[in-house]
Motif scaffolding. Structure first.
Motif, short mmCIF file in Angstrom:
data_model
loop_
_atom_site.label_atom_id
_atom_site.label_comp_id
_atom_site.label_asym_id
_atom_site.label_seq_id
_atom_site.Cartn_x
_atom_site.Cartn_y
_atom_site.Cartn_z
N GLN A 58 34.53 -62.61 -6.78
CA GLN A 58 35.44 -63.36 -5.90
C GLN A 58 36.86 -62.90 -6.18
O GLN A 58 37.21 -62.47 -7.28
CB GLN A 58 35.27 -64.86 -6.07
CG GLN A 58 35.69 -65.44 -7.38
CD GLN A 58 35.53 -66.97 -7.37
OE1 GLN A 58 34.95 -67.57 -6.46
NE2 GLN A 58 36.06 -67.61 -8.40
N ASN A 59 37.63 -63.00 -5.10
CA ASN A 59 39.01 -62.52 -5.14
C ASN A 59 39.92 -63.70 -5.44
O ASN A 59 39.85 -64.71 -4.76
CB ASN A 59 39.33 -61.94 -3.76
CG ASN A 59 40.61 -61.13 -3.79
OD1 ASN A 59 41.46 -61.36 -4.64
ND2 ASN A 59 40.72 -60.19 -2.87
N PRO A 60 40.73 -63.63 -6.49
CA PRO A 60 41.59 -64.78 -6.84
C PRO A 60 42.72 -65.01 -5.87
O PRO A 60 43.39 -66.04 -5.93
CB PRO A 60 42.10 -64.40 -8.23
CG PRO A 60 42.09 -62.93 -8.26
CD PRO A 60 40.94 -62.49 -7.41
N ILE A 61 42.98 -64.05 -4.97
CA ILE A 61 44.04 -64.24 -3.96
C ILE A 61 43.38 -64.28 -2.58
O ILE A 61 42.16 -64.22 -2.48
CB ILE A 61 45.10 -63.13 -4.05
CG1 ILE A 61 44.45 -61.77 -3.83
CG2 ILE A 61 45.83 -63.18 -5.37
CD1 ILE A 61 45.44 -60.64 -3.67
N GLU A 62 44.17 -64.37 -1.57
CA GLU A 62 43.67 -64.49 -0.20
C GLU A 62 42.62 -65.61 -0.12
O GLU A 62 41.48 -65.41 0.30
CB GLU A 62 43.04 -63.17 0.28
CG GLU A 62 44.03 -62.01 0.32
CD GLU A 62 43.35 -60.71 0.70
OE1 GLU A 62 42.15 -60.74 1.01
OE2 GLU A 62 44.02 -59.68 0.69
N GLU B 100 35.66 -61.98 -11.44
CA GLU B 100 36.84 -62.35 -10.66
C GLU B 100 37.94 -61.32 -10.92
O GLU B 100 38.29 -61.06 -12.08
CB GLU B 100 37.33 -63.75 -11.05
CG GLU B 100 38.43 -64.27 -10.16
CD GLU B 100 38.78 -65.72 -10.48
OE1 GLU B 100 38.10 -66.61 -9.97
OE2 GLU B 100 39.72 -65.93 -11.27
N GLY B 101 38.46 -60.76 -9.88
CA GLY B 101 39.51 -59.78 -10.05
C GLY B 101 39.97 -59.26 -8.70
O GLY B 101 39.33 -59.47 -7.66
N LEU B 102 41.06 -58.55 -8.74
CA LEU B 102 41.62 -58.01 -7.51
C LEU B 102 40.71 -56.89 -6.99
O LEU B 102 39.93 -56.31 -7.74
CB LEU B 102 43.02 -57.47 -7.79
CG LEU B 102 44.06 -58.55 -8.17
CD1 LEU B 102 45.34 -57.90 -8.65
CD2 LEU B 102 44.31 -59.47 -7.00
N LEU C 83 33.77 -63.72 -15.64
CA LEU C 83 34.51 -62.62 -16.27
C LEU C 83 35.71 -62.25 -15.42
O LEU C 83 35.58 -62.10 -14.20
CB LEU C 83 33.60 -61.40 -16.45
CG LEU C 83 32.32 -61.65 -17.26
CD1 LEU C 83 31.42 -60.42 -17.22
CD2 LEU C 83 32.68 -61.98 -18.69
N GLU C 84 36.82 -62.13 -16.08
CA GLU C 84 38.03 -61.71 -15.35
C GLU C 84 38.17 -60.20 -15.52
O GLU C 84 38.14 -59.68 -16.65
CB GLU C 84 39.24 -62.44 -15.91
CG GLU C 84 39.25 -63.91 -15.53
CD GLU C 84 40.19 -64.74 -16.38
OE1 GLU C 84 40.90 -64.16 -17.22
OE2 GLU C 84 40.18 -65.96 -16.22
N VAL C 85 38.29 -59.52 -14.40
CA VAL C 85 38.41 -58.07 -14.45
C VAL C 85 39.90 -57.73 -14.50
O VAL C 85 40.61 -57.98 -13.53
CB VAL C 85 37.74 -57.41 -13.23
CG1 VAL C 85 37.78 -55.89 -13.35
CG2 VAL C 85 36.32 -57.91 -13.07
#
Lengths: 450, 340
Positions: free
Chosen positions: B156-160, B49-51, B179-181
């Motif tokens: 997956q994108n945490p925004i939009e 998960e990250g931008l 995992l958070e990128v």
């Protein structure tokens, strides 16, 4: 020994040291409250002993008892704390964790990996446990203060109001006999003292033994012996007085044969008096021995005057009466105590106040049984109906009532309805705020959007 | 079978090479690389998960190259159908005549990059369930086994989040790690700018093949998990449930037994990477956040208070002691620990 074996031994020793410390800590943890409670109990015991003026310092039974008591609570604490005791493997885990060994010790202990190299200085191995001295020392100080306070605190001794135990009646009775004989100065002082010493000897036994079988038997034997001796004494004195009276006053009317017989009886009475267990007063005995019965009728030939002889006979007569009083045969002149037979009778009368006061060997026995007519009409031929009006206690299957009723059917005509219709007001906005959110959720939201 | 420590050291060196290789294409993401390799060795799927633009796809590509694995990428969209990823039977002319022949989908690969997985419909997301858990797919009643090894790396994108379908809990539970990128700092960005060109993929030499990776995974299974560590894992997972710990007050639903299994497997993988024969408390702690954080559902109040899943798990780690025994009141624990 290989390096690995050395390392294993070292780590295991360190683990054991840690475990011992923790386990001892648990034992102290459980022992402390017991110690405080026990010390308070011991303090109360000490105060109780001191209040009765019994020695506390150097009281060996108290010291031994206290020691056993402490050992017992120590054992109890150990049993209770044992459930929390750690094992050596737990100690290894503890060291693993504290020394950041990444569970190498635990793994090596299972024989899977190698033992890590032990530290050169064991004092640097810190299992992360330190004594909490406040918790460790305080219970001991409290216990010590409680006991010392109880031992040293000034208190007033309270004399226990003890009721003197009643002693066997026979002792007092025998003493009464002795006092009676002593008042009449009839018996030698030494003889009376001997009897009194024997009674005192019985009395000096522990109070618990006064009514023991052996004590009562000894008392009974002494009483019977004494009674027999007094009886013999009285009889011999009466014989001597009768013989003297006959020889002195009726000598002229007696035949020679009768005189000889009376003189022989007199001599025999003197011999019996001398041989009696209760020796006669020496002066009286000497006076009696100084009389020659054959010359009693010739006043000029006797060593005693007629008045003196009368006094002597009177003394013998009174002595005989005193002895008979001792044996419960007196009456009239003396105020002697009732004989034991009469005392028993009084005791029996007292015990006969009612049924049920029976003992094993005395008393009226158990209460009498009363026999009456047996009831013959038990009502078994009568048929009686039993009703159970309380339906709250009705058993399953009981008929509570029968009635007629109909199903309540709503027969209102309704038209076709669309499936999936919902009657709720929907959710969102105010509806959510009013119907879905809990008060605390509302509070959180209010705080958040403030 | 008892493991030889020298073998473990050798395997750790091989893993170290993989780590170094991935770090040459992904700058400043050492932790992410470490955890990704851990996940692979533990046979787990991962949710990244990250931008956009932080290197998620680059990481997967790098893995593909370094491990010489067959990689396929699926861009998840709302109109993607299950058959699009599992494969479809296609009517073909054969020697026996016309018949349906199964045409494998992109899932038939060693490494599947499911990009923006939350944009696909729940039906398509569910099609991944069997594939991820059973490592096989069933189409028209016919079951097809997926190749070994098989990993899904989803992003997956945490925004939009407009128009997306959040993954259901059952789907999330299938992922070993979430995992958070993180974004790169200035120094890392400078390094990227100076050493990379836009549109030019970095070159990477293969480090090992799929067979070697399978061997490493087999070694992970043989790593010793001490009883005390297993006990710690059990207590940690149990503490996520309401009433079992103070931290759990902020948790609505706790982690599943699969979380405990995942923790054990990941801890073993970490031990192998460190060249150790056994897993430890520290290994469990280091993987607890990525394993548990997506498996718990927070209470409404906790979310309103701004708490995140990561914070809750970190709080759990701090609360649950590694050793399951209490200290008597006559002893007190000291904070500092000596080291040998």
């Amino acid at each position: 020994m290989s390096e690995q074996e050395k390392a294993a031994r070292t780590w295991r020793n360190l683990a054991r040291r840690t475990v011992t410390k923790v386990n001892f800590g648990w034992w102290l943890d459980r022992f402390s409250p017991l110690l405080i409670v026990s010390s308070l109990v011991v303090a109360v015991i000490i105060l109780a002993l001191r209040s009765q003026a019994r020695p506390v310092m150097g009281n060996v039974p108290l010291l031994i008892g206290s020691g056993i008591f402490v050992l017992a609570i120590g054992l109890i604490a150990w049993v209770v704390a044992r459930r929390r005791f750690l094992r050596e493997s737990d100690g290894l885990v503890r060291l693993d964790d504290r020394l950041s060994l990444r569970n190498a010790l635990t793994t090596a202990d299972r024989g899977i990996g190698k033992w890590p190299e032990p530290p050169s200085d064991f004092s640097k191995v810190d299992p992360g446990l330190q004594w909490n001295w406040g918790r460790v020392v305080t219970p001991f100080l409290v216990a010590m203060m409680a006991i010392l306070s109880a031992a040293l605190m000034p208190i007033t001794t309270v004399e226990a109001a003890r009721t003197p135990p009643s002693e066997p009646l026979a002792w007092a009775q025998m003493e009464e006999w002795m006092e009676l004989l002593e008042e009449d100065d009839l018996i030698e002082e030494q003889g009376i003292e001997e009897v009194k010493e024997k009674i005192e000897e019985l009395r000096n036994q522990p109070e618990d033994d006064w009514f023991s079988h052996s004590s009562l038997e000894a008392t009974d034997t002494l009483r019977q012996t004494l009674q027999q001796q007094i009886q013999n004494l009285g009889a011999e004195l009466a014989n001597a007085e009768r013989d003297l009276n006959a020889l002195q006053n009726y000598s002229s009317q007696l035949s020679e044969e009768t005189k000889d017989k009376l003189m022989a009886e007199y001599d025999q009475a003197l011999k019996d008096l001398a041989l009696n267990g209760l020796p006669l007063n020496p002066e009286l005995m000497k006076a009696l021995e100084g009389i020659d019965p054959s010359q009693l009728s010739q006043a000029q030939m006797s060593s005693l005057s007629k008045e003196q002889l009368d006094q002597l006979r009177q003394a013998l007569k009174e002595g005989a009466q005193a002895c008979s009083q001792c044996n419960g045969q007196g009456g009239g002149e003396g105020e002697g105590l009732p004989a034991l037979g009469e005392g028993d009778a009084a005791l029996m009368a007292m015990l006969k106040k009612g049924p049920g006061n029976a003992g094993i060997s005395r008393g009226p026995g158990p209460a009498p049984l009363f026999l009456g007519e047996n009831e013959t009409n038990l009502g078994t031929n009568n048929i009686e109906g039993v009703k159970n009006e309380d339906y709250s206690k009705a058993a399953p299957g009981d008929v509570m009532g029968i009635g007629q009723t109909e199903h309540d059917i709503d027969e209102t005509k309704t038209g076709p309805q669309k499936a999936g219709a919902v009657g709720s007001v929907g959710q969102g906005g105010d509806t959510v705020w009013r119907e879905s959110l809990m008060p605390e959720e509302k509070a959180v939201l209010k705080r958040y959007f403030k | 079978m008892a493991l030889d420590e020298s073998v473990i050291q050798e395997r750790a060196k091989e893993i170290g090479k993989l780590r170094d290789a991935l770090n040459t294409i992904l700058y400043g993401q050492e932790t992410l690389v470490e955890l990704t390799i851990t996940g692979l060795l533990a046979r787990g799927h991962m949710l990244l998960e990250g931008l956009p633009g932080l290197g998620k796809t680059e990481l997967v590509k790098g893995l593909s190259k370094a491990l010489q694995l067959v990689t396929k990428r699926v861009q998840f969209t709302p109109d993607l159908l299950p058959g699009d990823i599992t494969g479809n039977p296609v009517l073909q002319e054969t020697e026996k005549g016309r018949e349906f022949v199964f045409q494998p989908g992109p899932l038939f690969a060693n490494l599947v990059l499911a990009d923006e997985i939350n944009r696909a419909s729940p039906k398509t997301q569910s099609a991944l369930l069997e594939a991820m858990q059973e490592r096989r797919v069933t189409v028209l009643g016919e079951t097809h086994t997926l190749p070994h090894p098989f990993f899904v790396l989803a992003t997956q994108n945490p925004i939009e989040l407009e128009g997306t379908y959040p993954l259901p809990e059952a789907q999330l539970d299938r992922f070993l790690f979430k995992l958070e990128v993180p974004r790169n700092n200035a120094a890392t960005l400078e390094r990227i700018v100076s050493q990379r060109e836009l549109g030019v993929e970095p070159e990477l030499e293969p480090v090992m093949d799929g067979e070697a990776l399978e061997s490493l995974m087999e070694t992970v299974r043989q790593i010793y998990l001490p009883d005390v560590v297993a006990n710690y894992i059990a207590r940690l997972v149990d503490a996520t449930h309401s009433g079992q710990s103070k931290t759990a007050e902020g948790i609505k639903f706790g982690a599943s037994p699969r979380a405990a299994l995942s923790l054990a497997s990941a801890a073993k993988a970490r031990a192998l990477m460190a060249g150790r024969i056994n897993a430890s408390f520290e290994d469990v702690k280091s993987v607890a956040v990525p394993v548990i954080q997506h498996r718990i559902i927070l209470e409404y109040n906790a979310r309103i208070d701004g708490k995140t899943n990561r914070q809750i798990v970190e709080s759990l780690i701090a609360e649950v002691p590694t050793q399951d025994f209490n200290t008597p009141s006559t002893l007190k624990q000291t904070a500092a620990a000596a080291t040998n």
